[in-house]
Design an enzyme around this catalytic site. Sequence first.
Site, PDB file in Angstrom:
ATOM      1  CD1 TRP A 122       0.282   0.431   3.380  1.00 31.28           C
ATOM      2  CD2 TRP A 122      -0.242  -1.708   3.035  1.00 31.28           C
ATOM      3  NE1 TRP A 122       0.740  -0.276   4.457  1.00 31.28           N
ATOM      4  CE2 TRP A 122       0.430  -1.601   4.275  1.00 31.28           C
ATOM      5  CE3 TRP A 122      -0.677  -2.974   2.607  1.00 31.28           C
ATOM      6  CZ2 TRP A 122       0.688  -2.712   5.081  1.00 31.28           C
ATOM      7  CZ3 TRP A 122      -0.409  -4.074   3.409  1.00 31.28           C
ATOM      8  CH2 TRP A 122       0.249  -3.941   4.630  1.00 31.28           C
TER       9      TRP A 122
ATOM     10  CD  GLU B 256      -3.575   2.969   8.156  1.00 34.19           C
ATOM     11  OE1 GLU B 256      -3.830   2.598   9.316  1.00 34.19           O
ATOM     12  OE2 GLU B 256      -2.417   3.196   7.767  1.00 34.19           O
TER      13      GLU B 256
ATOM     14  CB  THR C 120      -4.711  -7.669  11.537  1.00 32.39           C
ATOM     15  OG1 THR C 120      -6.092  -7.800  11.912  1.00 32.39           O
ATOM     16  CG2 THR C 120      -4.276  -8.931  10.818  1.00 32.39           C
TER      17      THR C 120
ATOM     18  CE1 TYR D 252      -3.358   5.293  13.257  1.00 31.48           C
ATOM     19  CE2 TYR D 252      -4.897   3.697  12.344  1.00 31.48           C
ATOM     20  CZ  TYR D 252      -3.615   4.215  12.439  1.00 31.48           C
ATOM     21  OH  TYR D 252      -2.604   3.674  11.708  1.00 31.48           O
TER      22      TYR D 252
ATOM     23  CG  ASP E 159      -1.376   3.315  15.781  1.00 38.07           C
ATOM     24  OD1 ASP E 159      -0.444   4.022  16.229  1.00 38.07           O
ATOM     25  OD2 ASP E 159      -1.206   2.438  14.911  1.00 38.07           O
TER      26      ASP E 159
ATOM     27  CB  CYS F 134      16.965   2.165  23.585  1.00 42.36           C
ATOM     28  SG  CYS F 134      15.361   2.127  24.421  1.00 42.36           S
TER      29      CYS F 134
ATOM     30  CB  CYS G  55      14.314   8.854  24.100  1.00 40.82           C
ATOM     31  SG  CYS G  55      12.924   7.916  24.787  1.00 40.82           S
TER      32      CYS G  55
END
Length: 382
Positions: free
Chosen positions: A27, A40, A46, A123, A141, A202, A211
């Site tokens: 996609w 989407e 899934t 979303y 999401d 990380c 972060c």
Amino acid sequence: MHNTEHKRYFSQELLDWYEINKRDLPWRRHRDPYYIWVSEIMLQQTRVDTVIPYFHRFIERFPTIQSLADAPEDDVLKCWEGLGYYSRARNLQAAARQVTEQYDGVMPSGKDEVSGLKGIGPYTSGAIRSIAFNIPAAAVDGNVMRVLSRYFLIEEDIMKVKTRTKMEELVLTLVPDGRASDFTQALMELGALICTPKSPKCLVCPVMEHCSARLEGKEESLPIKTKAKPPRPEYRLTAIVEGTGVHEGKILIRKRPAAGLLAGMWELPHVIVPADGGSVPAAMPEETAMVGLRDALLEEGIPVQPIGHVMDAEHTFSHIQWNMGVYRCKWQDVPPAALQAAESAAAYETGEENFRWIHVQDMERYAFPNVFIRILKVYFSS
């Protein structure tokens, strides 16, 4: 508050990383809003690897919004078979019909128009508008909330609406001019590949240096998320009804109601067992279970004689877990008087209404939930 430099660093490093590391997903090879919309919807609940072959088959079978809108619902459900959460497929088709009727088959880009389509929540609306149309829109999401919680040290419950709203507002301040499509996908990609729920990678994260969760040693404890209630157990006795006479070699299937759980799909006849005192089918004597199944199906107009236990099966939905005992049964010809309180047995004999007698090869014509596919594969291979 998060300063401008902190945000700019995040957005730029994330986009640079995405350009090099993005996955080649089908996609992503097009900017067709329909393809992005279908992907989407499929990706809800899934995994990507599971979705890819379904996406290819679906687009091949329904290449345009118009073709999806015009298709019989049974064909759409069959194409979706195995993906689960079948209301997604029904809503997708209903929305395709909305697009054909209201927008001449062209996917709209406006927030209100996209959000007004069946099955499209905040979303999915944000994902379609940002990815397909390059419009700055928040697509928040689970993956995205995890990334934001860690990088910006947001120690609030992500299950709460106000937290999601806060993150949607934050995302809109992060989108670089003209890069909404790439940024949305980059944010999703980071959550899927690097900033994973457990053991985040990380050391290879492009935004590791600033972060906040990593700097404070909280990357493993974020995001904060209220645990969902476990699905409630339900106990069901299931019949593989073998035909006799003209239906020799066939089994009986029935269609589920047009609304509700697994609406419009096909299944084996089954009945729920009250879990009185905590008792479950697995603890029942086989004879007791078979008598209960026989009597319950007879009340529904399905006269059978159970022969023996085939297998046990289970299937977990978001809110229910089916625990199923499966029994081989023979169709019984009984006097009409025995069915006075039930539906006419003639409907089952002739295959009218919502019942069919099928051979193993006929399974390809009907959409079954996964649990019944598993049961039937065991039965037909034995």
